[in-house]
Design a protein around this motif. Structure first.
Motif, PDB file in Angstrom:
ATOM      1  N   ARG A   2       0.840  -1.202   0.000  1.00 42.43           N
ATOM      2  CA  ARG A   2       0.000   0.000   0.000  1.00 42.43           C
ATOM      3  C   ARG A   2       0.874   1.251   0.000  1.00 42.43           C
ATOM      4  N   TYR A   3       0.462   2.251  -0.769  1.00 40.20           N
ATOM      5  CA  TYR A   3       1.233   3.491  -0.845  1.00 40.20           C
ATOM      6  C   TYR A   3       0.330   4.667  -1.166  1.00 40.20           C
ATOM      7  N   ILE A   4       0.859   5.867  -0.885  1.00 38.94           N
ATOM      8  CA  ILE A   4       0.195   7.120  -1.243  1.00 38.94           C
ATOM      9  C   ILE A   4       1.226   7.990  -1.943  1.00 38.94           C
ATOM     10  N   HIS A  18       4.570   1.016   1.982  1.00 37.85           N
ATOM     11  CA  HIS A  18       4.530  -0.062   2.974  1.00 37.85           C
ATOM     12  C   HIS A  18       3.550   0.287   4.098  1.00 37.85           C
ATOM     13  N   LEU A  19       2.452   0.913   3.733  1.00 38.16           N
ATOM     14  CA  LEU A  19       1.484   1.400   4.707  1.00 38.16           C
ATOM     15  C   LEU A  19       0.544   0.293   5.180  1.00 38.16           C
ATOM     16  N   ARG A  20       0.085   0.433   6.409  1.00 38.82           N
ATOM     17  CA  ARG A  20      -0.937  -0.485   6.927  1.00 38.82           C
ATOM     18  C   ARG A  20      -2.314  -0.050   6.439  1.00 38.82           C
ATOM     19  N   LYS A  21      -2.548   1.283   6.488  1.00 36.32           N
ATOM     20  CA  LYS A  21      -3.859   1.790   6.084  1.00 36.32           C
ATOM     21  C   LYS A  21      -3.733   3.219   5.577  1.00 36.32           C
ATOM     22  N   ILE A  36      -1.898  11.119   6.942  1.00 37.77           N
ATOM     23  CA  ILE A  36      -2.391  10.571   5.676  1.00 37.77           C
ATOM     24  C   ILE A  36      -2.462   9.050   5.663  1.00 37.77           C
ATOM     25  N   ALA A  37      -1.767   8.391   6.608  1.00 38.81           N
ATOM     26  CA  ALA A  37      -1.741   6.929   6.605  1.00 38.81           C
ATOM     27  C   ALA A  37      -1.188   6.415   7.924  1.00 38.81           C
ATOM     28  N   ASN A  38      -1.350   5.094   8.115  1.00 41.13           N
ATOM     29  CA  ASN A  38      -0.739   4.410   9.240  1.00 41.13           C
ATOM     30  C   ASN A  38       0.440   3.587   8.741  1.00 41.13           C
ATOM     31  N   MET A  39       1.542   3.660   9.463  1.00 46.97           N
ATOM     32  CA  MET A  39       2.737   2.910   9.116  1.00 46.97           C
ATOM     33  C   MET A  39       2.438   1.415   9.198  1.00 46.97           C
ATOM     34  N   GLY A  40       3.089   0.654   8.324  1.00 50.73           N
ATOM     35  CA  GLY A  40       2.838  -0.780   8.326  1.00 50.73           C
ATOM     36  C   GLY A  40       3.977  -1.573   7.750  1.00 50.73           C
ATOM     37  N   VAL A  50       8.029   3.194   7.136  1.00 49.21           N
ATOM     38  CA  VAL A  50       7.491   3.945   6.004  1.00 49.21           C
ATOM     39  C   VAL A  50       8.635   4.207   5.033  1.00 49.21           C
ATOM     40  N   HIS A  51       8.430   3.843   3.792  1.00 47.99           N
ATOM     41  CA  HIS A  51       9.370   4.188   2.727  1.00 47.99           C
ATOM     42  C   HIS A  51       8.963   5.581   2.255  1.00 47.99           C
ATOM     43  N   TYR A  52       9.884   6.549   2.349  1.00 44.19           N
ATOM     44  CA  TYR A  52       9.621   7.939   1.962  1.00 44.19           C
ATOM     45  C   TYR A  52      10.476   8.261   0.756  1.00 44.19           C
TER      46      TYR A  52
END
Length: 79
Positions: A2-4, A18-21, A36-40, A50-52
Motif C-alpha cells: 500500500r502506498y500514497i 509499505h502502509l498499513r492503512k 495521511i496513513a498508518n505505518m505498516g 514507512v518508505h519515503y
C-alpha cells in the motif's frame, strides 16, 4: 504494498509506501500536518516502517534536504 503519492507544486511528488492503512484517498486535499496513513509492513517489507521518496518531474531525488533535522540527529548507519 500500500502506498500514497502526494502531488506538490513545481513538479514535486512525495511517496509513502509499505502502509498499513491509507487515511486519505485519490482527490483528497491535504495540508501540512495532516495524518495521511498508518505505518505498516505491506508488500515485501520485513518490518513496520514507512518508505519515503521525493520525486521531481518523475526523477527520484535524495530526500535528505527536505527532512526536519539537526546535524546532531543524523546518524550514518551504512557506507
Amino acid at each position: 504494498g500500500r502506498y500514497i503519492i502526494v502531488t506538490h507544486k513545481f513538479g514535486y511528488e512525495t511517496m509513502y509506501a509499505h502502509l498499513r492503512k491509507s487515511l486519505k484517498y485519490r482527490g483528497d486535499r491535504i495540508v501540512k500536518g495532516d495524518i495521511i496513513a498508518n505505518m505498516g509492513s505491506s508488500g515485501v517489507s520485513t518490518g513496520s516502517h514507512v518508505h519515503y521518496e521525493v520525486r521531481r518531474y518523475g526523477k527520484t531525488i535524495n530526500p535528505h534536504q527536505y527532512l526536519n533535522k539537526s546535524e546532531k540527529d543524523i546518524i550514518i548507519t551504512k557506507n
